[in-house]
Write a protein that holds these residues in place. Structure first.
Motif, PDB file in Angstrom:
ATOM      1  N   THR A 100      47.046  40.379  52.922  1.00 39.23           N
ATOM      2  CA  THR A 100      45.704  40.575  52.377  1.00 39.23           C
ATOM      3  C   THR A 100      45.681  40.733  50.868  1.00 39.23           C
ATOM      4  OG1 THR A 100      45.869  42.963  52.714  1.00 39.23           O
ATOM      5  CG2 THR A 100      44.942  41.657  54.511  1.00 39.23           C
ATOM      6  N   GLY A 101      46.733  41.284  50.293  1.00 37.11           N
ATOM      7  CA  GLY A 101      46.752  41.581  48.870  1.00 37.11           C
ATOM      8  C   GLY A 101      46.950  43.071  48.646  1.00 37.11           C
ATOM      9  N   VAL A 102      47.059  43.465  47.373  1.00 36.59           N
ATOM     10  CA  VAL A 102      47.378  44.858  47.062  1.00 36.59           C
ATOM     11  C   VAL A 102      46.708  45.254  45.746  1.00 36.59           C
ATOM     12  CG1 VAL A 102      49.497  44.233  45.843  1.00 36.59           C
ATOM     13  CG2 VAL A 102      49.262  46.519  46.828  1.00 36.59           C
ATOM     14  N   THR A 103      46.317  46.522  45.657  1.00 35.12           N
ATOM     15  CA  THR A 103      45.775  47.061  44.414  1.00 35.12           C
ATOM     16  C   THR A 103      46.919  47.528  43.529  1.00 35.12           C
ATOM     17  OG1 THR A 103      43.755  47.783  45.523  1.00 35.12           O
ATOM     18  CG2 THR A 103      44.226  48.766  43.392  1.00 35.12           C
ATOM     19  N   MET A 104      46.947  47.051  42.294  1.00 32.47           N
ATOM     20  CA  MET A 104      48.041  47.355  41.375  1.00 32.47           C
ATOM     21  C   MET A 104      47.479  47.960  40.089  1.00 32.47           C
ATOM     22  SD  MET A 104      50.441  43.987  41.843  1.00 32.47           S
ATOM     23  CE  MET A 104      51.828  44.781  41.053  1.00 32.47           C
ATOM     24  N   TYR A 105      48.351  48.625  39.367  1.00 35.19           N
ATOM     25  CA  TYR A 105      47.948  49.234  38.089  1.00 35.19           C
ATOM     26  C   TYR A 105      48.507  48.409  36.938  1.00 35.19           C
ATOM     27  CZ  TYR A 105      47.277  52.650  34.359  1.00 35.19           C
ATOM     28  OH  TYR A 105      46.898  53.266  33.201  1.00 35.19           O
ATOM     29  N   SER A 106      47.641  48.080  35.982  1.00 37.55           N
ATOM     30  CA  SER A 106      48.041  47.324  34.800  1.00 37.55           C
ATOM     31  C   SER A 106      48.197  48.285  33.625  1.00 37.55           C
ATOM     32  CB  SER A 106      46.994  46.255  34.467  1.00 37.55           C
ATOM     33  OG  SER A 106      47.278  45.657  33.220  1.00 37.55           O
ATOM     34  N   GLN A 107      49.399  48.378  33.093  1.00 39.43           N
ATOM     35  CA  GLN A 107      49.635  49.258  31.945  1.00 39.43           C
ATOM     36  C   GLN A 107      48.941  48.728  30.697  1.00 39.43           C
ATOM     37  OE1 GLN A 107      53.854  49.816  31.525  1.00 39.43           O
ATOM     38  NE2 GLN A 107      53.953  51.324  33.186  1.00 39.43           N
ATOM     39  N   GLU A 108      48.824  47.411  30.589  1.00 39.35           N
ATOM     40  CA  GLU A 108      48.176  46.833  29.413  1.00 39.35           C
ATOM     41  C   GLU A 108      46.691  47.182  29.382  1.00 39.35           C
ATOM     42  OE1 GLU A 108      48.887  42.687  29.365  1.00 39.35           O
ATOM     43  OE2 GLU A 108      51.050  42.874  29.016  1.00 39.35           O
ATOM     44  N   ARG A 109      46.033  47.008  30.545  1.00 42.39           N
ATOM     45  CA  ARG A 109      44.596  47.283  30.607  1.00 42.39           C
ATOM     46  C   ARG A 109      44.299  48.731  30.963  1.00 42.39           C
ATOM     47  NH1 ARG A 109      42.240  42.698  34.505  1.00 42.39           N
ATOM     48  NH2 ARG A 109      43.848  43.629  35.851  1.00 42.39           N
ATOM     49  N   ARG A 110      45.354  49.471  31.395  1.00 39.47           N
ATOM     50  CA  ARG A 110      45.203  50.862  31.813  1.00 39.47           C
ATOM     51  C   ARG A 110      44.115  50.986  32.884  1.00 39.47           C
ATOM     52  NH1 ARG A 110      45.766  54.487  26.244  1.00 39.47           N
ATOM     53  NH2 ARG A 110      47.854  53.713  25.682  1.00 39.47           N
ATOM     54  N   ASP A 111      44.231  50.109  33.824  1.00 39.03           N
ATOM     55  CA  ASP A 111      43.240  50.087  34.908  1.00 39.03           C
ATOM     56  C   ASP A 111      43.867  49.435  36.131  1.00 39.03           C
ATOM     57  OD1 ASP A 111      40.919  50.452  36.260  1.00 39.03           O
ATOM     58  OD2 ASP A 111      39.799  48.838  35.259  1.00 39.03           O
ATOM     59  N   PHE A 112      43.242  49.682  37.284  1.00 37.28           N
ATOM     60  CA  PHE A 112      43.711  49.066  38.520  1.00 37.28           C
ATOM     61  C   PHE A 112      43.051  47.697  38.705  1.00 37.28           C
ATOM     62  CE2 PHE A 112      44.523  53.560  39.274  1.00 37.28           C
ATOM     63  CZ  PHE A 112      45.763  53.533  39.897  1.00 37.28           C
ATOM     64  N   PHE A 113      43.789  46.776  39.317  1.00 37.10           N
ATOM     65  CA  PHE A 113      43.238  45.469  39.632  1.00 37.10           C
ATOM     66  C   PHE A 113      43.755  45.029  41.001  1.00 37.10           C
ATOM     67  CE2 PHE A 113      47.352  44.511  37.905  1.00 37.10           C
ATOM     68  CZ  PHE A 113      47.772  43.364  38.540  1.00 37.10           C
ATOM     69  N   PHE A 114      43.041  44.118  41.606  1.00 43.60           N
ATOM     70  CA  PHE A 114      43.403  43.647  42.947  1.00 43.60           C
ATOM     71  C   PHE A 114      44.101  42.301  42.843  1.00 43.60           C
ATOM     72  CE2 PHE A 114      42.137  41.272  46.870  1.00 43.60           C
ATOM     73  CZ  PHE A 114      42.933  41.996  47.750  1.00 43.60           C
ATOM     74  N   ARG A 115      45.316  42.258  43.358  1.00 46.78           N
ATOM     75  CA  ARG A 115      46.060  40.991  43.409  1.00 46.78           C
ATOM     76  C   ARG A 115      45.873  40.389  44.797  1.00 46.78           C
ATOM     77  NH1 ARG A 115      52.493  40.965  42.960  1.00 46.78           N
ATOM     78  NH2 ARG A 115      52.215  41.557  45.145  1.00 46.78           N
TER      79      ARG A 115
END
Length: 332
Positions: A100-115
């Motif tokens: 299905t995909g996974v929610t990950m944290y982006s250090q660059e954007r300092r926010d969570f995103f869905f892959r």
């Protein structure tokens, strides 16, 4: 000449043909069957049933011994469309998030995103689906039924069209997990390919001596056209008398003494949709009793549980459906 509704005669553009050509939904669907049959040799009936299930908005489970062309059929169908195709090789260590995909944290954007996972595609091949754990198998349930997935409380809609074609080997049971009954009910039909005839196998050997025919197959339908055809399938007329006939067949599975559980109401819906798909493919805007009979033998057997709990005895379930279809009176 058969009368057709405006929906049946509506012209739909096909992107892979040169020139300003247009065709009816029936012609486009038949062209799709012919294109796949160029690769899946000698199995036009199985190809037709898979295409009808897709046109009817359902999903297909291909169950057969290794090497008969299950994955080939899925790939040929996917390559015949211009949409996005993804393949998942199901294994025991596959996780639901791998599907299905996974929610990950982006250090660059300092926010969570869905892959997004591979389920975000137009055609998804779930290869050897019974090798994954029930938890991973169930990750497809929401996607197949509602065409969206929920991850960390957020609903992510899938793109349309969305078609799952899963394969499994019913012979080799070591290291496998039988599909839950609830998941089996999500598949519109379960198909078997079977071995080739001698002449078909000779043709196959000649065609693959120097090249792979799958490399030469070209798309013959775009996803927008497929969605329009799926909408056209739902406009195929089915009389109240035939609806009563359809429900009586389903009810007969629930009262049969040999069965622990009969077909569900979802089975009735799929039976209606598949019958409408058969009618469209045969260039009719109405369903015949024979369409329902043909559909019942493909849509219902895998939804039954034999009273002794032996759900693996597919032949018994199919024989019961044949008996039920023959015993239910056809409306005059």
């Amino acid at each position: 000449m058969l009368s057709r509704t405006p929906k049946m005669e509506a012209t739909l553009k096909i992107v892979s043909l040169e020139g300003d050509l247009s065709f009816t939904p029936s012609q486009l669907s038949q062209g799709l069957v012919e294109n796949i049959s160029r690769v899946v040799i000698g199995k036009k009936e199985v190809v037709t049933h898979a295409v009808v299930a897709m046109l009817a908005g359902g999903h297909v489970l291909l169950e057969d011994v290794p090497g008969v062309g299950k994955t080939l059929l899925a790939k040929a169908l996917a390559k015949s469309l211009t949409g996005d195709f993804k393949r998942i090789q199901f294994t025991a260590d596959l996780l639901p998030s791998d599907v299905t995909g996974v929610t990950m944290y982006s250090q660059e954007r300092r926010d969570f995103f869905f892959r997004k996972g591979p389920v975000f595609s137009n055609v998804l091949l779930a290869d050897e689906i019974n090798r994954a754990t029930p938890r991973t198998q169930s990750s497809l349930l929401e996607a197949m039924e509602e065409q969206n997935v929920t991850v960390d409380g957020t609903v992510h809609p899938l793109v349309a069209p969305f078609f799952v074609i899963a394969t499994q080997n019913p012979v080799e049971l070591e290291g496998t997990y039988p599909l839950p009954f609830a998941q089996m009910d999500r598949f519109m039909c379960r198909l078997t390919i079977g071995y080739m005839t001698r002449s078909s196998e000779i043709t196959m050997l000649k065609s693959q001596r120097a090249t792979d025919p799958l490399d030469a197959i070209e798309p013959v339908m775009d996803c927008e056209t497929l969605v329009q055809i799926q909408k056209a399938v739902r406009t195929i007329k089915i009389t109240d008398g035939l609806l009563d006939y359809l429900v009586r067949i389903v009810e007969a599975t629930r009262s049969n003494e040999s069965l622990e559980y009969g077909a569900s109401p979802r089975g009735s819906l799929d039976l209606q949709s598949f019958s409408q798909g058969v009618a469209l493919l045969e260039c009719r805007d109405y369903v015949l009793p024979d369409d329902i009979k043909r559909a019942a033998k493909l849509v219902l057997p895998h939804r039954l549980i034999i009273r002794r709990g032996n759900r693996s005895v597919v032949a018994n379930a199919r024989a019961l459906i044949d008996h039920i279809v023959d015993s239910v009176a056809v409306p005059i």
